[in-house]
Scaffold this active site. Structure first.
Site, mmCIF file in Angstrom:
data_model
loop_
_atom_site.group_PDB
_atom_site.id
_atom_site.type_symbol
_atom_site.label_atom_id
_atom_site.label_comp_id
_atom_site.label_asym_id
_atom_site.label_seq_id
_atom_site.Cartn_x
_atom_site.Cartn_y
_atom_site.Cartn_z
ATOM 1 N NE ARG A 67 -94.064 -3.736 30.548
ATOM 2 C CZ ARG A 67 -93.928 -4.742 31.397
ATOM 3 N NH1 ARG A 67 -92.983 -5.638 31.222
ATOM 4 N NH2 ARG A 67 -94.724 -4.863 32.437
ATOM 5 N NE ARG A 99 -90.168 -6.402 40.233
ATOM 6 C CZ ARG A 99 -90.701 -5.550 39.346
ATOM 7 N NH1 ARG A 99 -90.445 -5.682 38.078
ATOM 8 N NH2 ARG A 99 -91.514 -4.605 39.755
ATOM 9 C CB CYS A 117 -89.295 -9.409 35.721
ATOM 10 S SG CYS A 117 -88.599 -8.103 36.705
#
Ligand code: EPZ
Length: 427
Positions: free
Chosen positions: A405, A128, A123
């Site tokens: 978000r 990650r 991302c």
């Protein structure tokens, strides 16, 4: 895509309600997979990621019911019921949009003895990987096979054995996954060097309320005794310590005075210590926190670290605030390898920031100037909002879906305390 326009220069003042924590909600919701009984979550923030997670749970066969939320209320009550699972797969198109989807891995293996989850891919803030999630689950008995970008995990005989795992580095998500898998294992599990974030304490508290047996909650060593089944529960999501810290930075940079309503101070000492060191005045008022700044901000030297250290999720917001400090600040990002995407955008507003590897030197300037800027990830977008609140002229932040978000009704909350801010659609 929506944009947010801010005309800077207004001091923030008034009361600002803090919502339920996004990063708690995203690990509390999958707990419902661990029982066929209903799990009701209160103070659930109204966020895109929470909605996405609800859709994923629906795809697995869960019902999700929103109760009693008036439009003007912050937060919602959601009852999730995984009476009968109809699937045990988290597909790529969902996982790639929201990495937290991998948090169904642990509960699905715990409840159904199997799970197939797409590898999340990278991302904006870094690669990650999920290798630690997988190693921890293997240590408590899961068998893993990787194929075509997916990992399929199974529990031999349909139930995990339990076991011992020591994390080589602290991982919030991997700790959450292995805890949610271990609670229904045959035997006991011992997790060492576990993450200690308050969101994990919230997770353990819900699981215990559902009948799990966990000791060492809040420490780096968790002992879990597997049980045969868990029952439903009703649980209130903890206040969002990162949202609270973000608005505290906004109050500070505008020289304002904000009362943050409904915070849990004990979750955010590293943030409050840094604010005080920067010259911000804090006053505890029960569950509220009064944040005010009248004089110049002082430069800081900060290094992100796992809890209880300074949160990586607060780095971008502090960087924005420190752009106007009286001197040079040194920020070091130790958790993610690419969490300085906000730097070039802040520089377009006149900030003086030099990045050398994982370290950023922020030299205070007299003023920032509004400009069209682009959000790249959730916390970076908040840093641009914070800078826009104090910049001369108008700042346009594009790609605000990143903001949606993690910040519930941001422009409403900021308008109510004096910001000149509005959301415009591109039609
Ligand atoms: C959680 O992400 C949060 N997300 C992040 O918040 C937060 O920044 C992060 O924890 C650190 O506090 C949620 O809770 C939904 P990690 P997570 O596993 O679990 C490496 C926000 O802005 N790692 O603790 O993904 C990883 O690459 C978001 O709200 C492995 O190498 O973070 C990173 O460098 C952003 N292998 C470090 O560990 C693994 O298997 C810490 O990651 C897992 C992680």
């Amino acid at each position: 895509m929506d944009r947010i326009l801010i005309r800077g220069g207004n001091r923030l003042s008034g009361r600002l309600p803090i919502s339920g924590a996004k990063n708690a909600a995203l690990t509390l919701m999958p707990c419902a997979l661990l029982t066929e009984e209903p799990v009701t979550l209160r103070n659930l923030p109204r966020l895109a990621d929470v909605d996405s997670f609800g859709h994923l749970l629906n795809q697995l066969g869960c019902s999700t019911r929103i109760e009693g939320a008036r439009p003007e209320d912050f937060g919602r009550v959601m009852t999730i019921r995984a009476g009968k699972l109809t699937a045990t797969e988290a597909p790529y198109d969902i996982v790639r949009k929201m990495r937290a989807s991998i948090l169904v891995l642990g509960p699905l293996i715990g409840r159904a003895g199997e799970a197939t989850v797409s590898l999340p891919g990278g991302c904006a803030i870094g690669n990650r990987p999920i290798d630690l999630h997988l190693k921890a689950l293997e240590a408590i008995g899961a068998k893993l096979e990787m194929a075509a970008g997916y990992v399929k995990a199974t529990a031999p005989g349909g139930r995990l054995s339990g076991g011992k795992y020591t994390f080589p580095i602290v991982s919030v998500g991997a700790t959450e996954n292995v805890v949610m898998a271990a609670v229904l294992a045959k035997g006991g599990s011992r997790i060492e060097n576990a993450a200690r974030e308050p969101e994990i304490v919230d997770l353990c508290n819900l699981l215990v309320q559902m009948g799990a047996r966990i000791s060492g909650i809040g420490t780096e060593t968790l002992e879990i005794e597997g049980v045969d089944r868990l029952h439903g529960a009703t649980y209130r999501v903890m206040p969002d310590r990162i949202e609270a810290g973000s608005y505290a930075c906004a109050a500070a940079i505008t020289g304002g005075s904000l009362e943050l309503v409904g915070v849990k101070l004990s979750d955010m000492h590293a943030t409050t210590d840094a604010l005080i060191a920067a010259g911000v005045t804090l006053e505890e008022r029960g569950d509220n926190l009064l944040v005010s700044a009248s004089g110049p901000l002082q430069p800081l030297t900060l290094s992100t670290a796992p809890y209880p250290g300074f949160a990586t999720d607060m780095q971008a917001q502090f960087m924005a605030m420190l752009c106007l400090a009286q001197g040079a600040s040194v920020l070091t990002e130790t958790i993610f390898e690419n969490r300085y995407m906000h730097v070039p955008e802040l520089a377009r507003m006149g900030a003086n920031i030099e990045v050398h590897g994982r370290t950023a030197v922020v030299r205070g300037v007299e003023r920032l100037t509004g400009a069209p800027v682009m959000a790249t990830d959730l916390r970076a977008s908040m840093s641009l909002i914070i800078a826009g609140l104090v910049a001369d002229g108008e700042t346009q932040v594009s790609r605000v879906y990143h903001l949606d978000r993690g910040y519930e009704r941001l422009e409403e909350k900021l308008s109510a305390v004096g910001a000149d801010i509005e959301r415009v659609g591109d039609g």
